[in-house]
Enzyme design. Structure first.
Site, short mmCIF file in Angstrom:
data_model
loop_
_atom_site.label_atom_id
_atom_site.label_comp_id
_atom_site.label_asym_id
_atom_site.label_seq_id
_atom_site.Cartn_x
_atom_site.Cartn_y
_atom_site.Cartn_z
N ASP A 7 0.87 -1.17 0.00
CA ASP A 7 0.00 0.00 0.00
C ASP A 7 0.91 1.22 0.00
OD1 ASP A 7 -2.31 1.61 0.20
OD2 ASP A 7 -2.10 1.70 2.38
N GLU A 66 -1.23 -1.19 -4.97
CA GLU A 66 -2.48 -0.48 -5.23
C GLU A 66 -2.20 0.70 -6.16
OE1 GLU A 66 -6.09 0.14 -2.41
OE2 GLU A 66 -4.67 1.78 -2.05
N ASP A 138 -2.45 0.87 7.26
CA ASP A 138 -1.71 0.73 6.00
C ASP A 138 -1.32 -0.73 5.77
OD1 ASP A 138 -1.58 3.59 5.33
OD2 ASP A 138 -0.32 3.73 7.10
#
Length: 164
Positions: A7, A66, A138
Site C-alpha cells: 500500500d 495499489e 496501512d
C-alpha cells in the site's frame, strides 16, 4: 505461493505477505515502512531501503501494488505517485512480476463491495487470515492487496488449466 501486497504512501508504506495454497490463505508477516522527515528524495530512499529489506527477508514469489487514487490535491497525488514508483521498482528489481489493482477492485475482491469502508476491509482481512495481528491501517490495506492478487492469480491459473 508467497504474495507481497504493498500500500504505497510517502510517509507510511504498508506491506503484507501471505501464502496462497490453493484457495487457502495464510498470514506470514505485515508492517509499515516509515520514512523520516526531510526531503522527498530522502523519504523515497527510506521507502526503497525498507521495501528491499522486506523482500530480502521474506522472499515473495509475486507482488501487487495499489494504483494511485487521484484526488483534488495535484501535488499530493504526484508525491504519492512517486512513492508508488518505489513500490513498483523494489519488487521489479528482485525479479518479481508486479500486479496493479485499483482500490475498488481490491475492496470488491476482499469484501464483495467496491465501495467498502476501511473498517470493512480490515474486518474481512481478519476473517480471511484468522489470528492475524495487523500493524496498522496501512498494513491492513497491504494485506488486502495481497489477498486480491492471490485470488486473481488463482483465477488465472484455473483458466489456464481449463484451456490446456
Amino acid at each position: 505461493m508467497k504474495v507481497l501486497g504493498i500500500d504505497p504512501g510517502l510517509v507510511n508504506m504498508g506491506w503484507g505477505i501471505i501464502i496462497a495454497d490453493g484457495s487457502r490463505l495464510r498470514h506470514v508477516a505485515n508492517g509499515v515502512i516509515r520514512s523520516r522527515a526531510g526531503s522527498l528524495a530522502a523519504r523515497l530512499c527510506d521507502l526503497h531501503a525498507g521495501l528491499v529489506e522486506v523482500i530480502a527477508a521474506h522472499g515473495p514469489d509475486a507482488a501487487a501494488v495499489e494504483q494511485t487514487f487521484v484526488n483534488k490535491d495535484a501535488v499530493g497525488t504526484l508525491k504519492l505517485g512517486q512513492a508508488r514508483g518505489v513500490a513498483l521498482l523494489a519488487p521489479a528489481q528482485a525479479g518479481l512480476e508486479v500486479g496493479e489493482y485499483a482500490p475498488n477492485a481490491v475492496k470488491k475482491t476482499v469484501v464483495g463491495v467496491g465501495h467498502a469502508q476501511k473498517g470493512q476491509v480490515e474486518h474481512m482481512v481478519r476473517f480471511q487470515l484468522p489470528g492475524v495481528e495487523i500493524a496498522g491501517p496501512d498494513a491492513a490495506d497491504a494485506l488486502a492487496i495481497a489477498i486480491c492478487h492471490a485470488r486473481h492469480l488463482q483465477g488465472r491459473s484455473l483458466r489456464i488449466k481449463v484451456v490446456a
